[in-house]
Write a protein that holds these residues in place. Structure first.
Motif, PDB file in Angstrom:
ATOM      1  N   LEU A   1      17.893  62.829  57.827  1.00 14.56           N
ATOM      2  CA  LEU A   1      17.963  64.815  58.886  1.00 14.56           C
ATOM      3  C   LEU A   1      19.209  64.764  58.652  1.00 14.56           C
ATOM      4  N   ALA A   2      20.533  63.854  58.146  1.00 14.11           N
ATOM      5  CA  ALA A   2      21.939  63.916  58.403  1.00 14.11           C
ATOM      6  C   ALA A   2      21.777  64.712  57.148  1.00 14.11           C
ATOM      7  N   ARG A   3      21.033  65.095  55.773  1.00 11.34           N
ATOM      8  CA  ARG A   3      21.170  65.185  54.619  1.00 11.34           C
ATOM      9  C   ARG A   3      20.673  66.535  54.687  1.00 11.34           C
ATOM     10  N   ALA A   4      19.456  67.164  55.541  1.00  6.57           N
ATOM     11  CA  ALA A   4      19.318  67.805  55.514  1.00  6.57           C
ATOM     12  C   ALA A   4      20.286  68.984  56.137  1.00  6.57           C
ATOM     13  N   ARG A   5      20.952  68.655  57.546  1.00  8.95           N
ATOM     14  CA  ARG A   5      22.274  69.002  57.983  1.00  8.95           C
ATOM     15  C   ARG A   5      22.717  69.106  57.086  1.00  8.95           C
TER      16      ARG A   5
END
Length: 337
Positions: A299-303
């Motif tokens: 999810l950090a990569r998605a952000r």
């Protein structure tokens, strides 16, 4: 030109409502094109196509075409057919995907292949692809045709790449990103870029919209892959754990396998090979991806990609369309929370 830098996550409850309201009138016209062009003298075609097209999807990709046109101040109508073509490409891909994946659910409803069978789903998908190319030609832009037809080929390549990567425990993160960049992000990018083409805007604006769509598409897929391990069928619109049972090496699994001890890596090898796919095995998979923060990091990569999408709009003037497109990115990333 706007110099404002918008930081992802500044809204507490982002919504698609602004972008849906922005394009509502145009979307009615696009929906009329879709309804008209999915008709056929063969009753099964509109029946099967209508099942998926009317299945509750938000029409994110054609909305992006329409919103991009609004961002550019375009007042013509050629983008309506291109937006419909984008939706037909997406729908055809879903029909084929559900056959390949043997899926039972799509947006919380039974998939077309379960109701009508695999042959009918594949052939109606082919019909919709053909309709999309007719619409591209009718938009009278060779460049738009080249962009969307190129995206269609890239999507197919991405699907084949994913197919050959199934149950491959050694799948690299780079190859995974190549797969989602092709099978998901390519159509997001093309959907946005063609608006600049028909609006006859400079190539720099084309490329900015391409970057917006591409990064949004990657973020969108990363979130999808994460919520397979944190959500349920009612939230996801598909069965929880589908990716796990199909042996797909999505980023949460790639990270969990890389970070696991010997016993945990042995579990992943058996699970991805298809030997451990019971409910209790999926529960163990959820525990492992959470304990090593693989979901959090996905999810950090998605952000990260979401912020890149927002940054790509930085050169465009401040306006309602720009605000709506920024909030659409925030919504796509926030779906997992």
């Amino acid at each position: 030109m706007s110099a404002t830098v918008h930081r992802l996550g500044s809204r507490t409850q982002p919504s698609l409502d602004p972008i849906m309201a922005l394009v509502a009138q145009d979307m009615n016209l696009v929906n009329a094109v879709i309804l008209d062009r999915m008709q056929s003298e063969i009753p099964l075609i509109p029946e099967l196509a209508g099942h998926l097209i009317a299945g509750g999807g938000k029409r994110m990709r054609p909305m992006l075409t329409l919103a991009s046109a609004r961002l550019l101040g375009y007042t013509g109508t050629r983008h309506h057919k291109l937006a419909a073509a984008v939706e037909f490409i997406h729908t055809a891909t879903l029909l084929h995907d559900d056959v390949v994946d043997s899926s039972d659910l799509r947006r919380g409803r039974r998939t077309a292949n379960i109701i009508w069978g695999n042959p009918a789903s594949v052939l109606v998908g082919d019909f919709l692809f053909s309709r999309s190319f007719e619409l591209m030609v009718e938009a009278e832009s060779l460049k738009a045709l080249r962009i969307l037809s190129g995206a269609s080929a890239i999507i197919a390549e991405g699907e084949v790449n994913q197919l050959t990567a199934v149950r491959r425990i050694d799948l690299s993160e780079d190859r995974y990103l190549d797969i989602i960049g092709a099978k998901t992000a390519a159509l997001f990018a093309a959907a946005c870029r063609v608006a600049a083409v028909v609006a006859e805007r400079p190539e720099a604006e084309e490329l900015a919209l391409d970057a917006y769509g591409r990064n949004l598409g990657i973020a969108f897929q990363l979130v999808d892959d994460a919520i397979d391990y944190v959500s349920d069928a009612s939230t996801m619109g598909k069965d929880a754990g589908d990716d796990f049972r199909e042996g797909k090496m999505t980023l949460p699994v790639i990270l969990a396998y890389a970070r696991g001890n010997e016993a945990e890596r042995a579990f992943w090898k058996e699970a991805i090979s298809g030997r451990r796919i019971a409910d209790e095995d999926f529960a163990e998979a959820i525990r492992l991806v959470r304990s090593c923060r693989a979901v959090d990091d996905t999810l950090a990569r998605a952000r990260h990609y979401g912020q890149r999408a927002i940054d790509a709009l930085g050169g465009f003037r401040a306006c309602e369309a720009k605000d709506a497109m920024v909030e659409a990115v925030e919504f796509a990333v926030a779906r997992a929370y």
